[in-house]
Design an enzyme around this catalytic site. Structure first.
Site: not given
Ligand code: NAD
Length: 244
Positions: A101, A213, A119, A147, A232
């Site tokens: 994500q 977690n 995402h 741009c 982690a």
């Protein structure tokens, strides 16, 4: 804890295919705080205003006030041991599919070969007027990238609120969730849908779920995960030691 680490390591050792869903927590040790916690980006900027696609079309310069800060947070960050360990599982001959994500590209930087960026990614840019693409590294950090053709601010290729998830990414992620021997969930509060539904897909296919977690999540009891509480990188280190 040790018993749970051994059980999880056994599952990983015996698995040929591992699917991993990661969230903001896996990148905290790379120096990217999650946006939701105290002092996080969403305390200052309401995501439903600043990260909504309608806001971007209406007033891209206002949205870029938040995006400039996000850029400062993400710029130059490196993968930590948790990202690297997932790549090392590949080196041990496992097929590892990562569904992230996160928008920070750290799994790709760590060298993982199959990464579904659910995402989108921060470092690629798209013009919402003409579709021209560029990369954030080609622009100075303190300027809003435009741009050249339309002179309109670029949008990072991140999925904003109000935008759909790429149907291809959704489909391959769903397939990976149900076609694996073990499903890992690392550093996500499992509150953002549809990504948060993926562990349920694995659960419904009777796949064991390992969750890493700092705290329990809604998945822990509802999907009976093997919950490994801790950072982690530290938990991945323990697991990798038990594999060797
Ligand atoms: P979240 O902020 O909702 O939850 C983060 C989870 O990680 C929490 O459950 C927390 O307990 C856990 N956590 C925190 N530090 C940890 C650590 N060191 N080790 C293990 N776990 C830890 O994050 P989410 O579920 O990913 O949802 C937030 C959304 O915001 C995502 O969609 C993502 O796109 C975006 N986001 C991305 C980044 C990034 O790209 N690095 C950072 C922040 C937010």
């Amino acid at each position: 804890m040790n018993r749970k680490i051994i059980k999880a390591a056994e599952l990983i050792k015996n698995a040929d295919k591992i699917t991993v869903l990661t969230g903001a927590g896996i990148s905290v040790e790379s120096g990217i705080p999650d946006f939701r916690s105290k002092g996080g980006l969403w305390e200052k900027y309401d995501p439903f205003v600043y990260a909504h696609i309608d806001s971007f079309h209406r007033d891209p310069y206002r949205v870029w006030e938040m995006l400039k800060e996000m850029n400062q947070i993400l710029n130059g960050k490196k993968p930590n041991y948790a990202h690297i360990a997932l790549k090392q599982l590949e080196d041990k001959g496992k097929e590892v599919v990562i569904i992230t994500q996160n928008i920070d590209s750290l799994h790709s930087l760590a060298g993982s070969s199959i990464v579904y960026e659910y995402h989108g990614v921060w470092d690629k840019l798209i013009c919402v007027k003409c579709g021209k693409r560029d990369e954030i590294k080609n622009f100075p950090l303190n300027r809003i990238p435009h741009c050249e053709k339309c002179n309109f601010p670029y949008k990072p290729e991140v999925v904003f609120f109000g935008e759909p998830i790429d149907p291809y990414i959704m489909s391959v992620s769903n397939e990976a969730a149900k076609n694996c021997d073990v499903f890992m969930v690392i550093g996500t509060s499992a509150q953002v849908y549809p990504a948060a539904y993926l562990p349920n897909v694995a659960f419904n296919a009777n796949i064991p779920i390992i969750e890493i977690n700092l705290e329990e999540t809604p998945l822990t009891s509802s999907l009976n995960t093997i919950h490994l509480k801790g950072k982690a990188s530290e938990i991945m280190k323990l697991l990798m030691e038990h594999l060797d």
